[in-house]
Scaffold this active site. Structure first.
Site, short mmCIF file in Angstrom:
data_model
loop_
_atom_site.label_atom_id
_atom_site.label_comp_id
_atom_site.label_asym_id
_atom_site.label_seq_id
_atom_site.Cartn_x
_atom_site.Cartn_y
_atom_site.Cartn_z
N ASP A 1 69.64 21.99 48.03
CA ASP A 1 70.78 21.17 48.47
C ASP A 1 71.31 20.28 47.35
O ASP A 1 72.30 19.58 47.52
CB ASP A 1 70.34 20.31 49.67
N SER B 1 76.81 17.55 53.44
CA SER B 1 76.43 18.90 53.86
C SER B 1 76.62 19.02 55.37
O SER B 1 76.25 18.13 56.13
CB SER B 1 74.96 19.18 53.51
N GLN C 1 75.91 27.49 52.23
CA GLN C 1 76.10 26.14 52.76
C GLN C 1 77.59 25.83 52.85
O GLN C 1 78.38 26.28 52.01
CB GLN C 1 75.42 25.09 51.87
#
Length: 286
Positions: free
Chosen positions: A203, A227, A277
């Site tokens: 991430d 996110s 993502q």
């Protein structure tokens, strides 16, 4: 005093407070929200603690529901959805202050003989030994490191392409980014620790690919990012304390959302993990 890698391993070592219920520490930070990779990594640890060790993780799908608060512990509730002959499925809900902040579903698969085999080749990029550490490069340029850099200290991250520091350098830049990464020290041999450490790291840089054409990756930011969801598929075993190439690209950004996908290769060129993502991007006013 422990190293940053020791701190990462401790962060991923959850306290079991009841059957299927775990508690994770959230470091105190001078930032608005808890790092999403931390919550994802801890949630995967919680899921893995309820699965036999002979079934490695093969995928995870997660949603970031609310921003977590730094410094406040997070409780992880595990729902044992399936214990099949080949697959095991767990659903994890992360709760902080009585509110759900994160939801993850993880699947575990007993190893089976190969029935079909292929992969795209690893792209040709400079070796990590020829590239500067991102922390060294940013520190020498800015004179001091941004506050969120503490999240990256357990990892040696090296950008494949040179860092750009002004909007004038962005002409013709594509929505792509690549890094070599590994932990800044050895990890225990437990495969779950390596999977969860890489989940934590996945991430950190993925949304760089969305930003690459519009603003320098370091320095003053013009967009507030968050996110929204995260998915990973673990294809082969790997070690997060060995060099891994994380190639990232963004096929589209529209409607304040940007999609990014990544492929992670080990040093021998094997594709070990795939990542997707979506992030929220809002221009900072003023």
């Amino acid at each position: 005093m422990g190293t940053p890698v020791d701190d990462l391993v401790a962060l991923l070592d959850l306290e079991q407070i009841e059957l299927n219920i775990f508690r994770g520490r959230s470091p105190e930070e001078a930032l608005q929200r808890t790092f999403g990779g931390q919550v994802a990594g801890q949630a995967l640890v919680a899921a893995g603690r309820t699965v036999d060790g002979d079934r490695p993780v093969h995928s995870l799908h997660a949603y970031f529901l609310r921003p977590g608060v730094p410094g406040v512990p997070i409780v992880y509730q595990v729902d044992r959805l399936r214990d099949g002959r080949s697959f095991t499925t767990r659903r994890v809900l992360a709760i902080q202050g009585g509110r759900s902040i994160f939801a993850l579903t993880a699947d575990f698969h007993a190893p089976e003989p190969d029935s079909i085999e292929h992969q795209f080749p690893m792209p040709a990029v400079p070796a990590p030994e020829t590239l500067p550490s991102a922390l060294d490069e940013v520190g020498s340029r800015l004179g001091e490191l941004p506050p969120f850099i503490s999240r990256r200290q357990p990892f040696d991250i090296r950008y494949v392409d040179r860092l750009r520091w002004s909007t004038e350098e962005l002409d013709g830049v594509e929505a792509r980014s690549g890094v070599w990464l590994r932990t800044n020290g050895a990890l225990p041999d437990d495969p779950l620790i390596h999977v969860c450490a890489l989940t934590y790291a996945s991430d950190m840089t993925l949304l760089d690919a969305v930003r690459a054409p519009v603003e320098p990756l370091w320095g003053t930011r013009h967009f507030d990012m968050a996110s929204l969801d995260h998915a990973m598929w673990f294809h082969r075993p790997f070690r997060a304390d060995d060099w891994l190439l994380y190639q990232q690209e963004s096929p589209i950004a529209h409607g304040a959302r940007g999609l990014a996908r990544g492929e992670i290769f080990d040093r021998s060129g094997q594709l070990v993990v795939s990542v997707v993502q979506e992030g929220l991007f809002r221009r900072i006013k003023g």
